[in-house]
Design an enzyme around this catalytic site. Sequence first.
Site, PDB file in Angstrom:
ATOM      1  N   CYS A  63      45.135  46.635  41.012  1.00 49.76           N
ATOM      2  CA  CYS A  63      45.676  46.367  39.665  1.00 49.76           C
ATOM      3  C   CYS A  63      46.794  45.314  39.695  1.00 49.76           C
ATOM      4  O   CYS A  63      47.811  45.493  40.363  1.00 49.76           O
ATOM      5  CB  CYS A  63      46.208  47.681  39.099  1.00 49.76           C
ATOM      6  N   TYR A 194      40.947  39.331  31.594  1.00 54.63           N
ATOM      7  CA  TYR A 194      40.347  40.596  31.126  1.00 54.63           C
ATOM      8  C   TYR A 194      39.603  40.373  29.805  1.00 54.63           C
ATOM      9  O   TYR A 194      38.567  40.968  29.547  1.00 54.63           O
ATOM     10  CB  TYR A 194      41.422  41.672  30.936  1.00 54.63           C
TER      11      TYR A 194
HETATM   12  N1  LIG Z   1      50.702  47.215  30.059  1.00 61.57           N
HETATM   13  C1  LIG Z   1      50.394  47.829  31.248  1.00 61.57           C
HETATM   14  C2  LIG Z   1      48.925  47.652  31.576  1.00 61.57           C
HETATM   15  C3  LIG Z   1      48.521  48.445  32.751  1.00 61.57           C
HETATM   16  C4  LIG Z   1      46.993  48.577  32.850  1.00 61.57           C
HETATM   17  O1  LIG Z   1      46.246  48.322  31.893  1.00 61.57           O
HETATM   18  N2  LIG Z   1      46.531  49.020  34.032  1.00 61.57           N
HETATM   19  C5  LIG Z   1      45.108  49.201  34.246  1.00 61.57           C
HETATM   20  C6  LIG Z   1      44.723  48.872  35.659  1.00 61.57           C
HETATM   21  S1  LIG Z   1      44.628  47.167  36.027  1.00 61.57           S
HETATM   22  C7  LIG Z   1      44.747  50.642  34.068  1.00 61.57           C
HETATM   23  O2  LIG Z   1      45.417  51.519  34.603  1.00 61.57           O
HETATM   24  N3  LIG Z   1      43.658  50.917  33.331  1.00 61.57           N
HETATM   25  C8  LIG Z   1      43.164  52.246  33.130  1.00 61.57           C
HETATM   26  C9  LIG Z   1      42.553  52.400  31.757  1.00 61.57           C
HETATM   27  O3  LIG Z   1      42.512  51.429  31.011  1.00 61.57           O
HETATM   28  O4  LIG Z   1      42.115  53.507  31.445  1.00 61.57           O
HETATM   29  C10 LIG Z   1      51.290  47.245  32.321  1.00 61.57           C
HETATM   30  O5  LIG Z   1      51.416  46.020  32.417  1.00 61.57           O
HETATM   31  O6  LIG Z   1      51.878  48.030  33.053  1.00 61.57           O
END
Ligand SMILES: N[C@@H](CCC(=O)N[C@@H](CS)C(=O)NCC(=O)O)C(=O)O
Length: 318
Positions: A63, A194
């Site tokens: 990530c 993304y």
């Molecule tokens: N705004 C958050 C975004 C974090 C994010 O979207 N992380 C993704 C991984 S790259 C995630 O955990 N996705 C799980 C999901 O969407 O259910 C940040 O920058 O900390």
Amino acid sequence: MLIKGKWTHNFDPIQDTDEDGRFQRVNSTFRHWITRDGSPGPEGQKASRAEADRYHLYVALICPWACRTLMARKLKKLEQLISVTVVNPVLTEQCWRFGGYPGVDAEPLYGFDYVHQLYTLADPDFSGEVTVPVLWDKKQRTIVNNESADILRILNTGFVELADETIDLYPPAQQAEIDAINQRLYDSFNNGVYQAGFAQTQQAYDEAVNGVFSALDFLERHLQQRDYLAGEQISEADIRAFVTLIRFDAAYYGLFKTNLKQIRDYANVFAYMQRIYHYPGIAETVNFEHIKQGYYSLRALNPTGIVPAGPQISWLSA
Ligand SMILES: N[C@@H](CCC(=O)N[C@@H](CS)C(=O)NCC(=O)O)C(=O)O
């Protein structure tokens, strides 16, 4: 996702879309701060006190958002103060899970199997997406913050007397420049890849790819006579750009179809990416095995789950 504290909808990487099929990233929900003495954060956020061995980071090495925080932890020399757990890179129906993959950790504090259990420990009625990074307070048993942009700032200033202050990731003299670069790159590049990958219409994809490559053109020009994006030292702008650049050829070019060019086709950007990669401590935050396994496990985009052999990354030892 969690609805009122129950895991209800199986993991779907497409967090949300608008009416034209554009991927929408949901806003982070836990936005508290950490300060030297527990006084409020820069915008009046409720804060807890900086203490050694009180806070824990949960990250996925696939990530980019989580790896921003790992980079800041390294650069600010906070490894002895803030412990880390790396989750399994392969996304499951219940999203991120602990253990079950070579070299990844079991959940050390409560023996949990899934990251969503942390969210419900913090808030038994939590509704929303379960994302990493998570900055956890071991004392209060709660999530301090799950927004990487905030965590970068917290790690930069929250631990003043405990951290290495020789590197300021957001120095006052460069703040306007850093903010402008962050803004230039967030929608079009960091989140733009993304938006290309999860676009639900051709138009949404076309728009996103256009934005991604105009951001790379911008970087190529901007880096013509500079080592770092803002000022003479590494800053949070470099962290935020690097995490996307280092995943580009390995994941986004193929899986997200951002394939007009590779990073190595941009001489200045490529040299810059190598420079940051070889900055002390940074290579330890990059794991191509996790990046490829994790992204290519997204069945919505790659139904067979086959992980490609390339790209060749021999340049890393250059
Ligand atoms: N705004 C958050 C975004 C974090 C994010 O979207 N992380 C993704 C991984 S790259 C995630 O955990 N996705 C799980 C999901 O969407 O259910 C940040 O920058 O900390």
